[in-house]
Structures are given as structure tokens and as C-alpha cells.
Design a protein around this motif. Structure first.
Motif, PDB file in Angstrom:
ATOM      1  N   LEU A 119       1.795  -3.625  -5.990  1.00  0.00           N
ATOM      2  CA  LEU A 119       0.951  -4.724  -6.410  1.00  0.00           C
ATOM      3  C   LEU A 119       1.482  -6.219  -6.122  1.00  0.00           C
ATOM      4  O   LEU A 119       0.808  -6.919  -5.857  1.00  0.00           O
ATOM      5  N   LEU A 155       1.530   7.444  -6.694  1.00  0.00           N
ATOM      6  CA  LEU A 155       0.368   8.406  -6.964  1.00  0.00           C
ATOM      7  C   LEU A 155       1.281   9.797  -7.242  1.00  0.00           C
ATOM      8  O   LEU A 155       0.810  10.355  -8.326  1.00  0.00           O
ATOM      9  N   PRO A 156       1.936  10.616  -6.348  1.00  0.00           N
ATOM     10  CA  PRO A 156       2.382  11.715  -6.869  1.00  0.00           C
ATOM     11  C   PRO A 156       3.147  11.689  -8.126  1.00  0.00           C
ATOM     12  O   PRO A 156       3.130  12.873  -8.814  1.00  0.00           O
ATOM     13  N   ILE A 162       3.586   1.501  -8.688  1.00  0.00           N
ATOM     14  CA  ILE A 162       2.536   0.727  -8.339  1.00  0.00           C
ATOM     15  C   ILE A 162       2.660  -0.858  -8.561  1.00  0.00           C
ATOM     16  O   ILE A 162       2.167  -1.463  -8.067  1.00  0.00           O
ATOM     17  N   ILE A 181       2.192   1.785  -3.426  1.00  0.00           N
ATOM     18  CA  ILE A 181       1.092   2.316  -4.330  1.00  0.00           C
ATOM     19  C   ILE A 181       1.018   3.844  -4.285  1.00  0.00           C
ATOM     20  O   ILE A 181       0.748   4.527  -4.825  1.00  0.00           O
ATOM     21  N   VAL A 182       0.733   4.050  -2.547  1.00  0.00           N
ATOM     22  CA  VAL A 182       0.556   5.456  -2.477  1.00  0.00           C
ATOM     23  C   VAL A 182       1.644   6.564  -2.918  1.00  0.00           C
ATOM     24  O   VAL A 182       1.427   7.647  -3.455  1.00  0.00           O
ATOM     25  N   ILE A 232       0.969  -1.135  -0.058  1.00  0.00           N
ATOM     26  CA  ILE A 232       0.069   0.052   0.133  1.00  0.00           C
ATOM     27  C   ILE A 232       0.830   1.282   0.041  1.00  0.00           C
ATOM     28  O   ILE A 232       0.525   2.218  -0.950  1.00  0.00           O
ATOM     29  N   LEU A 240       4.251   3.973 -12.365  1.00  0.00           N
ATOM     30  CA  LEU A 240       3.977   2.753 -12.608  1.00  0.00           C
ATOM     31  C   LEU A 240       4.778   1.763 -12.164  1.00  0.00           C
ATOM     32  O   LEU A 240       4.152   0.790 -11.540  1.00  0.00           O
TER      33      LEU A 240
END
Lengths: 110, 99, 505, 91, 109, 237, 176
Positions: free
Chosen positions: B54, B16-17, B50, B12-13, B9, B47
Motif C-alpha cells: 500500500l 495474503l498467504p 500489505i 499485497i498478494v 499489488i 501485514l
């Protein structure tokens, strides 16, 4: 419950982006811009199909809508624009030639 | 308590930026070349993060492998298309913006 | 070996041209042979289906053995078999004519490459178009009908553009857009139906329908789509250029068969499936549009300077008659009106294809189709001129033609239902039609002074005789009128019911 | 349903929507095209997040299709549709 | 059922927009784009009809199959329309530039 | 004047346009009402599909509908695709430029790497179609993407692909599908009624053939015309 | 040129090796795609066959000899550099006054034609602050977002690592 409300926000953002894109696409003066917008429209449609739990359709849209129609439109655009510049074209030349050669062949035969 | 899931997590977060700044760069940078910088670099890192996140959350190794395959493909596609666009722009005499 | 009463005969009219189309695309050399075989086989299959229908009544066939809500059903009844037979006869004529047409052109001296291209692509397109027409007549599933509509419009557009001239391509592009719009509108209607009932089968829908906002809107959308494709009056703008600028066999196909397909579907939906949804104002609206189409189309036809455009406008006018029947059907309690519609469709398809073929032959020989310069054609194309004149008899509606029977039925039922104005329009249309027919025919027969009869260019009999035969078929249709009526009555539960009790709306 | 993944996807979707401005305003054709390319990368990210968030493993394949075909439009563009003789550098 | 509604209405608006653009725009490419948008709108309504929320039961696959068919059909029709549009320009340009002898008023070559 | 700029400037007050606009606004209102009124809550045909899923020979419901329950639609639809190609071929020759632009090394590398991967992936999608999402259309589309990638790069050998080879490839899907359909009449007595013991294999066969021909179809549509030798051979005159 | 010679000398073994390597590569991809389903190889083998055939048709000869050590050292380097580049772009995009000072640099590489050079050019685009804008024979035109960062050193570093990866010995004088 939380996830459902997030999903609804997701839906609203997605749909309004889609509609905005479509509007801009159909109203833009620049035809090239419209084509690029159409490509992105295809990408977003694939997301919409995913959201509607239709992965088969999304797969087809990703490949066709986002992947192939873009190049189709782009090359058609090129073909149309090229004609304005009166560029030489192989196929038209050949067509003329084939008409001509067959004509002469026919005359020889007669 | 740091589990793999939480670490995922976090990744992933963190990703984002990069996407957001990629877009900001796309909007703010002055010419096509600098925008290409923003596009290729920021988004690929985002990417990547992320995908890392994942992968940490994934159930089996095949999924991880598929995720990495996707990342590699995106890297190839974006760096190649970035180069092609830049090259084509150079050939069309689009001059880079200078300060 | 499949026996004559095997239910699978129903798929032959679809499968056979489809296979022929594929093979025609694969090999160029045998294209005509394949097409001819498919045409003959199609005629045979239609005959066998007719026999089956007369002996056992309406048939239904589940493709893949999956029953109706899930699978797709094919159905054959009176109107369907008549349309199938119409297509088979007209199609055979067109196939033969096309052979004559292309061999004549290729034997000429100019632009052989272009003519060879046209012939090469004509056959696969025409065969597939034929298969999809048959598919549309037989299908009993809303979405399958959409697919057949698309499969009709793509080859039709490609055929319309086949001549390669700018005018024909512009017309074909417009035709493509219009038919896409029509298909999409139809599809949206289907979507609304599916939203409301969750089924696509026509028979199931017929048992379920009731009026309601959803159904009304769905029917309206589907109808608008189909009317666009049928080219009813305000939506006819695309038809004349597309039909007039195509090659002659293609004009015959488009005018005689393709517009009938969407009309047939519309007719089917209105009176068979959604009979309980339709309202009187809607019927009157269509009737009025039909009436305007008759007069407008005929007036435009009179004004034309070119033969093929004249014939194309005549199609616009003749399509109007099909719609005049709608308001009459609502009030008139009897099957007469259906017979009138079917007769009109049959007679028009034979006569109009004959007319376009004749026009095409004249164009080939004269090198143009300006009506004013066509004097003396009779001297070198007697058979063609004769065919044109007989087809004209049909279009005017003189006895004993099929067109006469249809108009007579229309007028009598309009008088019976005390809606005399429809009858008036029919008569006016006939008068106007006689003007544009005689204008051309008289020109053919006049031989001006000092006219030099040109050398008779050798051509195959296929260029002239199919048109004559088709025109004669249309003429004879009036003499054998009771027989199609008999087929209609035995073949369809709906028509049997109507002829006994009248339409219960 | 994991709302975290979906809200991350939502954020990236918003960034796509913002990126659209570049398509609309980008002075050269390449600007517009590259913005569409950005949509591709972001779309892959959204799909991956949704695959986890909606528990649908198939979405990975869709992302793979995106990744495979991403370059197609750009290559066509570069080779066939880009005509500007001289660029208009924005100052 | 709010999702279903949202997407249905979105699809409808797309259809309407496409319809308007089809009538109002003159450029052939834009007309083709408009038809595509219309088709997408119809498909969206159809798919929204089949949609059910996760856990609310099986999704009806028939509309999905229909839309798949429709998408492939619309792509092929689009391609045909594009080539036809190009061809219209090519032939009309060519004939105008060459000023051919034969008249174009004569029908049905 | 380029096509981009030929877009006519719209007139300020076009009465026809205004009328159309009004009509469309009216239509929108009407249809929105209909959408709101027809909120379908049943399951459509989903239950029927689920009931017969086991008999269909595949695990994915969409593929079952596409190829088995409503296979007839798909058969016609494959024909639609083919007809689009025939239509395009009838219009013009493929416009290959006289002097193809050399693709740069980077682009060549991309094509070399991605095209085989796309082919592999398209077969994967066909395989996947029998149990998850995927199938002939999707596989064909990705295959078409691979072909388009090569076409765009204007590789010299693409110009010389023979028309016969292309036609056979294009027809493989429809021919196999139609052949199986007719075989079903002979064996089972009904069109497209697959024999139960062969159904899985037959569907896979049909899907593979269709995927190949759909891929080629899309490539031909992109190429935008018939190959050079399509009309030169054939009948001797 | 050198490549062609090698092909003609060891033509057979080279082709065999090429097919084998590609077969392995595509099999690995297929395995990744389908997971552990054994049945999938029914379609898998023909698919891999098609892919190998197409790949041979597109690029008949490729001489791949990567060094394992090179790969092991390159991956962390690449990951680190590309994340740095992301952060770099982020910083520049978010700084109040755009911190960009773009310029063009030409760089002549000694890497041989083919895969190494292409790899080099593509990787430049993922490095912090650089973007390969053109490639003419062995000269790469690099666009940099900031003229003040040490581009030259960065690129040289990358070039050396790729040289190790492909077991190329740097030719003196050519690099500068």
C-alpha cells in the motif's frame, strides 16, 4: 460491475460470520467463550460499519465495541468469579468498617 | 512493465498467504505456545507486506508514514501481548507440548 | 432579562433540574438547597408556561433554531402542561419528603455510612430523572424521546438499587433489563418509521401517516416497548419488587411519575400521532389487559402481608384504569374520556406518592412494614395515618377525590357507549381497592389491649406533612375538576377538535 | 473501487472466519483470547485494504484505533480474567 | 439495493437472536450480552437504511448520528448493568455467608 | 463452582421456552416481511443536512448533526453517560485489590509507550471530527482506552486520585455543554442556537470538554465504583 | 540503581532533555497523523503537552542514547529476520507432518534493565522460531518451536546488535 459482485460476496461472508458468531455467543455453555466471541463480534461489526460507509460509527465501534467493552466484560467476569472463591475484598471490608466506625462515633457522641 | 503500482499489488498478494498460514498454524499447532508462534510471526509479516504494497501505491508521504506507524503499533501490541500470554501461561504451569 | 412571554421558558423545566443535578453531584453540601431551588423554579416555570398556553394556545419551540425535519422541536399543549404541573407538584412534595426521610435516618444510630451514601447519590439521580421526565413530556421528536426514555431509565434503575439490599438490587437488575428491552423495542419501531418516511418529528408524522405494514409494525413495536415500561398486566412482573424494595422517596418517584411517563408517550403516539393507524381490536386488547390488570393487581394487593408491596400492587391495578379508557375512546365521541385518563394520571400520581411516603414513614418508625403488626400506628403517627387514609379515599374513588371524577367519567362513558362491562370492571376494581385500603387503615386504628405506646421519636415535620398535602391535593382535584378540563381544551388543538366534533377515526 | 483490494480483503475475512474455530474449540482460555487477537491484526489488514479499495482515507484512523487498542483486551485478560490453575496440554 | 436488504435482514436476525437469548438464558452476563446483540441489530438496520452505493448520492448522516448516540448509550448502560450484576452477587453472597440478623422480608431500608 | 459452569443445564422440554420460540419465529416472519416491504428509497434528512451544512460551523455532516442540528439529543446523551457513572458510584466502591499484582516490565513498557500515544490520538480524533470522521465520542473512547490501560496495570498512584478531581473532570463536558446552551439563550434567545461567528470555536470547545469527560466516564465505569474518598470528606457531622 | 544516580547528578539537564525528546517524538506523531494542516496545532500543542505530561508521570526517567549506525544496521537485520520467521512459520504450518519440536531454553542477558532489555525480549518473539515466554530479572525463558535450529547463536547475535544500538558494552562472563 466486477467490484460490485465482489462486494456482495464480501457482504454475505461478513453477515453470515456475524450471525454465526452471535449464535455461538448466545448459545455457548462457557460464559468466557461468549465474552471472547463478543469481542470478535465487535471487531467484525466495525468492519460492517466501514462497509456501510459509516466511518464515524466504525471508529466509535472500534474503540468502544472492540476495545473497551471486552475489558469491561472480562473484569466483570473476574469480579463475579472471585466472589465464588470468597476472596477478601478491600471495598467490602472498608464498607463494613465505615459503617462500624460511624456507629461507634455516634455512640461516643451520645 | 513494472510500475510502482504493480509492485505494490505484488506485495499485497504476497502478503495474503502469510495470513492464511497464520490461521492454519493457529488451527493445527498443538499447544498455546506454538500457536503464539504462528500468530505473532506470520500475521505481522503478512501485514508488513500489505503495508509495503500500500505504501508503494500511496499518494503522499504522510500516508506512508501513517501506514508505518500502524505497523509499528501492531508489532508492539502483538509481540507484547504474545509475551504476556506466554508468561502468564508459564506461571500457571501450562507445560509446553513436547514431541 | 427574560420576560414572561418569552418562548424560552419552555426549556426551563428541562434545564433547571439538569443543572441542579450536575451541581448536586459536584458538591454534596448544598445538594438539598440546589434541589429545592430547582423544584421551586420548576413549579414557577410550569405556572408561567400554563399562563402562556392559556393566552396563546399550543406552543412549539425549535431547539437551536433548526426547523422541524432537521432539528428537534419541543411542544407544549394541554396534556403536556398538565403532566408538567403534576410532576412539578409531586416532585416538590417528594423533594421535601426526601429531605425529612434522609435527615431522620442519618440522625439515627445505625449504619450512618450507608445512609449518607444513599443521600449523597439520591439528589443528582433524582434531579436528572426529573429533567428527563420533563424532557419527555415536552419533546416532539421520536429519537429525542428515545434518548429521554434512556435518561429516565438509568437514574430510575440506580435509584431503585440505592437501598443496597440484595432484594432491591435483584429487582433493579431485572428492572434495568426490562427497560432496556422496552427502549430497544421502541427504537426498532422508530427505525421502521424512519425507513418508511424519513422524518422523526411527531407533527410531520401526524400529517403523513396512513396505515401500512411498516407503520403498523412500527407502532406495535413501540407500543410493546412502552407497555413493558408502563407495566401493563402481563408485563408487570418487574414492578412490585422494584417499587416495594426501594427507599420510600424512590418508591414514590417510580410509582407516581416514572411509569406515567411511558404511559403518556404511548397515549400520545396512539391518539395524537398515529390516530389513523390504530384499529379497534388493538384498542380492545389494551382495554382487556387493563381490565385484567385492575382485578389481578387488586387481588394481589389484598393478599400481600407487607405494606409497601401492597401499595406497589395497587399501582399495577391503578394502571389498568388508564388502559380501560382506550376502547372507550374509540367509540365514545367526546373529550370526556381523555379527561378521565388525565384525571386518573394526576390523581394517582399525587395519591400514590402520598401513600408510599406514608408507608415509608411508618416503616422508619416501626422498623418493619408487616401489616399485621402495625396496630396502633395512629397513636404516634397521626398525620401520616391521616394522609394514608385520604390517599386511600382517592385510590378507592370516593367523592370528592380526583379518582372519583375519573372513575365516574369512565363509567358514564361506558354506559353511554353501551359497553357496560368496562363500567362493571371499574366498579369491581373500586370495591376491591376499598378492601385493601380498609384492611390497612383499620389495622392502623386498632389499638390492642395492653398496647404500649412507644416513645415518639423526634422527627422533622418534612417527614409527615408532604404526604398529607399531596393526599389533600389529590382529594381537592375533584373539587376543581372543571379547571384541568379547561386547560385540556384550550391547550390542545386535538382536544379542542375532539370536544367539538368527536374523534374522527 | 478497486476490486483487487476488496477481494484481498475478502480472503483475509475468510481467514478470520476460519480462525473462529479456534475460539470455539480452543482448550485453554488463552487460546480463545489469542484467536481474538488474531482478529485484530487481520482486521487492521482488512481496513487498510478497504481504505485503498473504497478510497476512504479515514479508514486508516480506524486501523490505528484497532492497533492502539489491540493490546487492551489481552492485557485485561492476562491480568484479570485468566483463572486456570493448570493447563490442559492437548496431545 | 441488495446490500441494504442483506444488512437489514442481518440486523433483524441479530435482534431476534438477542431477544430469544434474553428470554431463554438465566445467567446475568449472558442477558447483558443478549441486550448488546439486540442493540447492534437495531443499529445495523438503521445504518443500512441510510446506506447508498458509492456514487449514488450523499449518505444520510442523521442515522449515523443516531447510532453513535445509541452506541455510547448502550456501552454505558452495559457497564451499569455489569456492575449491578456483580453487586447483586456480592451482596447476596455476603448476606448469605454472614447470616445477618435482620430479615430480608422487610422492605425499603 | 465458577460462574462459567453455573450455567444451568437446559431442560429438554420446557413448554414456556417452546412457546417463546414459537412466538419469536412468528415475530421473525412478520418483521422480515416488514423489512422487505419498507424499502426506503428517499434520502431521508440527508438533503436538509447538506443544505444547511455551511451554517453548521463544521465540515463533517455527522458532527454537524450531532452537535448542531440535533445538539439537544447529544446534550441529554452526555447526561446519560454521567448518570451511568453516578449509578455505578452509588452502588459500590471501586474494588482495588489489597495487594496489587506487580505489572511485569513488559506490560509497564507497553503502558508507558501506548498510553500517551492514545491520549495524543484521542485529541487528534477530536480535531478530525470537525472535517472527517471522528469527534468527541470517538476521542473520548480512545482516551477511555488509555485510562483503562493504566487501570488494568494497577499503577499505585491511580488509587489516590481524589474524588473531587474526578468529579470536576466528569462534569466538565456536561457543564460546558449546558453552559454554552444557556449562553445561547442569553445571546440569541434560543437554546443551542450558536452565534454564527463563534460556532466553530464553540463546537470545538464543547467537543474537547465532552471528550475529556467521556474518557473519564468510561474509565470510571471500568473501575467499577466510586473512589475511596468520595464520602469521607464533605459535611461535618 | 545506576540510572537513579545519574538522574540525581544531572537532574535538571536530564529532565529538560527528556521533555524535549518526548516533545519532539509526539510532535512527529502528530505531524504524521494530521498531515500538513497548520490549524491542527491549535489542538496539537495542548495534546502534545498532555501526552508529554502523562508520559513523564508514567516513566519519569529514561536515558535514551541510541547510536545512529546501530539503527541503520538494525532495521535491515530486523526486517530480514522477521520475514524469515514468517516464512519459517508458513513452512511448518503447511508441512504435512507438523514440523514442530518445541522446547524451552533459558538465556541470561547482559543487557541492562530498562528499554534495551525490554526491546530485546520483544524482538525475540519476532525472530524465527523463538518466543520469549518469561523474564525474571536478567534471565529470559525462550520457547522455541524447533530445538534443532541454532537458537543460542541467533539470540546472541540479536543481543549484540541491541547492545550496539544502545551503546552498551558487553560484560564478559555475564552473557554465558
Amino acid at each position: 460491475m466486477m467490484s460490485y459482485s465482489i462486494l456482495t460476496v464480501f457482504d454475505i461472508v461478513l453477515i453470515s460470520t456475524l450471525l454465526w458468531l452471535a449464535w455461538k455467543m448466545l448459545r455457548s455453555e462457557d460464559i468466557f467463550k461468549a465474552v471472547v466471541l463478543f469481542i470478535s463480534f465487535g471487531l467484525l461489526m466495525a468492519l460492517a460499519w466501514v462497509r456501510m460507509r459509516a466511518p464515524d460509527v466504525a471508529l466509535a465501534e472500534a474503540a468502544l465495541g472492540a476495545g473497551l467493552t471486552g475489558p469491561l466484560f472480562l473484569s466483570a467476569l473476574r469480579r463475579m468469579e472471585r466472589l465464588h472463591k470468597d476472596e477478601r475484598r478491600v471495598d467490602i471490608d472498608e464498607e463494613r468498617k465505615s459503617d462500624r466506625t460511624l456507629d461507634t462515633k455516634q455512640k461516643e457522641a451520645l | 512493465m513494472i510500475t510502482l503500482d504493480n509492485l505494490g499489488i505484488l506485495c499485497i498478494v504476497m502478503g495474503l498467504p502469510f495470513f492464511l498460514t497464520g490461521t492454519v498454524g493457529l488451527l493445527r499447532f498443538p499447544d498455546i505456545y506454538t500457536r503464539l508462534h504462528a500468530l505473532t510471526k506470520a500475521d505481522n509479516v503478512g501485514l508488513g507486506l500489505i503495508i509495503l504494497g500500500l505504501s508503494l501505491q500511496a499518494d503522499n508521504l504522510f500516508t506512508v508514514a501513517k501506514l508505518i506507524l500502524i505497523w509499528i503499533l501492531v508489532l508492539i501490541a502483538s509481540s507484547a501481548s504474545c509475551h504476556l500470554v506466554a508468561r502468564s501461561a508459564m506461571q500457571k504451569n501450562i507445560h509446553p507440548w513436547v514431541k | 432579562m427574560i420576560s414572561f412571554d418569552d418562548p424560552s421558558w419552555i426549556v426551563i423545566p428541562i434545564i433547571l433540574p439538569l443543572a441542579a443535578g450536575l451541581l448536586c453531584f459536584l458538591t454534596r453540601r448544598w445538594a438539598f438547597a440546589f434541589s429545592l431551588a430547582a423544584s421551586l423554579g420548576n413549579l414557577l416555570a410550569s405556572g408561567i408556561l400554563l399562563k402562556q398556553l392559556l393566552s396563546v394556545g399550543p406552543l412549539s419551540y425549535n431547539v437551536g433554531n433548526w426547523k422541524a425535519p432537521l432539528g428537534i422541536a419541543l411542544r407544549i399543549d394541554g396534556p403536556a402542561i398538565l403532566m408538567l404541573l403534576m410532576t412539578a407538584v409531586t416532585g416538590l412534595g417528594i423533594t421535601l419528603y426526601a429531605r425529612g426521610y434522609f435527615s431522620f435516618r442519618i440522625s439515627g444510630q445505625k449504619k450512618i455510612g450507608r445512609h449518607e451514601r444513599q443521600e449523597r447519590f439520591f439528589w443528582p439521580l433524582w434531579m436528572t430523572l426529573w429533567a428527563s421526565l420533563n424532557g419527555l413530556f415536552l419533546s416532539a421528536d421520536l429519537f429525542n424521546l428515545y434518548v429521554t426514555l434512556e435518561l429516565i431509565s438509568i437514574p430510575a434503575v440506580a435509584l431503585a438499587a440505592l437501598s443496597g439490599k440484595p432484594a432491591s438490587q435483584i429487582a433493579a437488575f431485572r428492572y434495568l433489563l426490562v427497560s432496556l428491552l422496552g427502549s430497544l423495542s421502541y427504537l426498532l419501531g422508530v427505525v421502521f418509521i424512519y425507513r418508511t418516511y424519513g422524518v422523526l418529528d411527531l407533527a410531520l408524522l401526524g400529517s403523513k401517516t396512513a396505515s401500512g405494514a411498516g407503520i403498523g409494525a412500527a407502532l406495535a413495536l413501540m407500543s410493546v416497548g412502552l407497555l413493558l415500561k408502563t407495566a401493563l398486566f402481563p408485563m408487570h412482573f418487574w414492578l412490585p419488587p422494584a417499587h416495594a424494595n426501594a427507599l420510600a422517596p424512590v418508591s414514590a418517584i417510580l410509582s407516581a411519575l416514572v411509569v406515567k411517563a411511558s404511559f403518556y408517550l404511548l397515549f400520545r403516539l396512539w391518539f395524537d400521532v398515529f390516530a389513523s393507524t390504530i384499529t379497534e381490536p388493538a384498542l380492545n386488547l389494551l382495554g382487556t389487559l387493563g381490565g385484567v390488570a385492575i382485578v389481578w393487581g387488586a387481588l394481589q394487593a389484598i393478599r400481600q402481608q407487607r405494606l409497601k408491596l401492597l401499595v406497589a400492587y395497587s399501582t399495577v391495578s391503578q394502571l389498568g384504569y388508564l388502559f380501560i379508557a382506550f376502547p372507550l375512546a374509540y367509540l365514545e365521541k367526546g373529550a370526556d374520556i381523555w379527561a378521565a385518563v388525565i384525571f386518573m394520571a394526576l390523581a394517582h400520581s399525587c395519591a400514590k406518592s402520598a401513600m408510599f411516603m406514608a408507608a415509608g414513614t411508618i416503616f422508619l418508625h416501626a422498623g418493619h412494614d408487616r401489616i399485621n403488626d402495625l396496630a396502633g400506628v395512629r397513636s404516634y403517627l397521626p398525620v401520616t395515618v391521616f394522609a394514608y387514609a385520604i390517599a386511600g379515599v382517592n385510590i378507592m374513588g370516593l367523592p370528592p377525590s380526583g379518582g372519583f371524577i375519573a372513575k365516574w367519567l369512565l363509567i358514564s362513558s361506558s354506559l353511554n357507549s353501551s359497553q357496560w362491562w368496562w363500567g362493571l370492571i371499574v366498579m369491581a376494581g373500586s370495591l376491591l381497592a376499598s378492601v385493601y385500603v380498609f384492611r390497612v387503615v383499620s389495622r392502623f386504628f386498632v389499638i390492642p389491649e395492653g398496647y404500649h405506646v412507644p416513645d415518639r421519636q423526634p422527627h422533622s415535620p418534612l417527614l409527615e406533612w408532604p404526604a398529607l398535602v399531596l393526599a389533600l391535593v389529590a382529594l381537592l382535584l375533584g373539587l376543581i375538576a372543571p379547571y384541568p378540563l379547561h386547560i385540556l381544551e384550550t391547550g390542545s388543538s386535538l382536544f379542542a377538535m375532539v370536544s367539538q366534533k368527536g374523534l374522527l377515526l | 473501487m478497486s476490486y483487487l483490494h476488496i477481494s484481498c480483503a475478502l480472503i483475509i475475512l475468510c481467514s478470520i472466519a476460519a480462525g473462529m474455530i479456534r475460539i470455539l474449540s480452543g482448550p485453554t482460555a488463552a487460546d480463545r483470547m489469542m484467536a481474538a487477537q488474531l482478529f485484530g491484526t487481520c482486521g487492521v489488514a482488512i481496513l487498510l485494504l478497504l481504505a485503498k479499495g473504497m478510497d476512504t482515507i479515514v479508514l486508516l484512523d480506524i486501523a490505528l484505533v484497532f492497533a492502539l487498542l489491540a493490546a487492551l483486551a489481552t492485557i485485561t485478560f492476562v491480568r484479570r480474567a485468566w483463572h486456570e490453575q493448570s493447563g490442559v496440554p492437548r496431545r | 439495493m441488495i446490500t441494504n436488504m442483506l444488512y437489514s435482514l442481518g440486523g433483524l436476525l441479530l435482534f431476534i437472536m438477542g431477544l430469544f437469548a434474553l428470554i431463554a438464558c438465566s445467567h446475568p452476563l449472558r442477558k447483558i450480552l443478549a441486550v448488546n446483540v439486540m442493540a447492534t441489530g437495531v443499529f445495523l438496520i438503521l445504518i443500512a437504511t441510510a446506506y447508498k452505493q458509492a456514487g449514488a448520492g450523499e449518505i444520510d448522516p442523521v442515522p449515523h448520528a443516531m447510532v453513535l448516540t445509541g452506541i455510547v448509550v448502550s456501552v454505558s448502560v452495559t457497564a451499569l448493568a455489569l456492575i449491578l450484576a456483580c453487586r447483586v452477587q456480592e451482596t447476596s453472597n455476603r448476606s448469605l455467608s454472614q447470616q445477618r440478623k435482620n430479615d430480608f422480608t422487610g422492605a425499603g431500608e | 463452582m465458577t460462574a462459567r459452569s453455573t450455567q444451568n443445564k437446559r431442560k429438554r422440554f420446557d413448554p414456556v421456552l417452546l412457546l417463546v420460540l414459537l412466538l419469536i419465529v412468528f415475530l421473525t416472519g412478520l418483521l422480515v416481511q416488514v423489512i422487505l416491504a419498507t424499502d426506503y428509497l428517499g434520502s431521508g434528512l440527508g438533503d436538509d443536512v447538506a443544505r444547511f451544512q455551511d451554517l453548521s460551523g463544521v465540515e463533517s455532516p455527522v458532527t454537524a448533526v450531532l452537535l448542531n442540528f440535533r445538539g439537544y439529543d447529544t446534550l441529554l446523551e452526555v447526561m446519560v453517560l454521567l448518570m451511568a457513572v453516578v449509578g455505578v458510584w452509588s452502588l459500590t466502591r471501586a474494588p482495588f485489590p489489597k495487594k496489587p499484582i506487580e505489572p511485569g516490565p513488559i506490560q509497564l513498557a507497553v503502558v508507558r509507550l501506548l498510553a500517551p500515544l492514545m491520549v495524543l490520538f484521542s485529541f487528534y480524533l477530536v480535531w478530525q471530527g470537525s472535517h472527517l470522521a471522528g469527534g468527541a465520542f470517538q476521542g473520548g473512547a480512545v482516551l477511555g482506552g488509555a485510562c483503562v490501560l493504566m487501570l488494568v496495570s494497577e499503577l499505585p498512584w491511580l488509587k489516590n486520585i481524589s474524588s473531587r478531581f474526578l468529579r470536576i473532570g466528569l462534569l466538565s463536558g456536561p457543564l460546558v455543554f449546558l453552559g454554552v446552551a444557556i449562553l445561547c439563550i442569553v445571546l440569541q434567545g434560543t437554546l443551542l442556537d450558536y452565534p454564527q461567528e463563534w460556532v466553530g470555536t464553540l463546537l470545538l470547545l464543547i467537543e474537547t470538554a465532552c471528550a475529556v469527560s467521556i474518557g473519564l466516564t468510561l474509565a470510571c465505569l471500568f473501575a467499577g465504583g466510586r473512589p475511596k474518598d468520595d464520602l469521607s470528606g464533605g459535611r461535618k457531622r | 540503581m545506576q540510572d537513579n544516580n545519574r538522574l540525581s547528578i544531572h537532574s535538571h539537564s536530564h529532565l529538560g532533555r527528556c521533555i524535549f525528546l518526548r516533545f519532539l517524538l509526539f510532535s512527529a506523531v502528530w505531524l504524521v497523523l494530521t498531515g500538513s494542516e497548520a490549524e491542527s496545532w491549535i489542538i496539537g500543542f495542548p495534546a502534545i503537552g498532555c501526552a508529554v505530561f502523562l508520559s513523564l508521570k508514567l516513566s519519569p526517567s529514561s536515558h535514551v542514547s541510541l547510536s545512529f549506525v546501530g539503527i541503520c544496521s538494525f532495521i535491515p537485520f530486523f526486517l530480514r529476520q522477521s520475514s524469515l520467521s514468517g516464512i519459517d512459520v508458513m513452512r511448518r504450518a503447511l508441512s504435512r507432518r507438523l514440523a514442530v519440536n518445541p522446547g524451552l531454553v533459558s538465556y541470561t542477558t547482559f543487557l541492562p534493565e530498562g528499554a534495551p532489555r525490554i526491546f530485546f525480549v520483544n524482538t525475540i518473539s519476532l525472530l524465527p522460531g523463538t518466543l520469549s515466554a518469561d523474564l525474571q530479572s536478567n534471565t529470559v525463558t525462550v520457547h522455541t518451536i524447533d530445538k534443532n535450529i541454532p537458537i543460542w547463536a541467533n539470540i546472541q547475535n540479536l543481543e549484540l546488535r541491541i547492545a550496539i544500538l544502545w551503546r552498551v558494552t558487553p560484560q564478559k562472563g555475564k552473557a554465558l
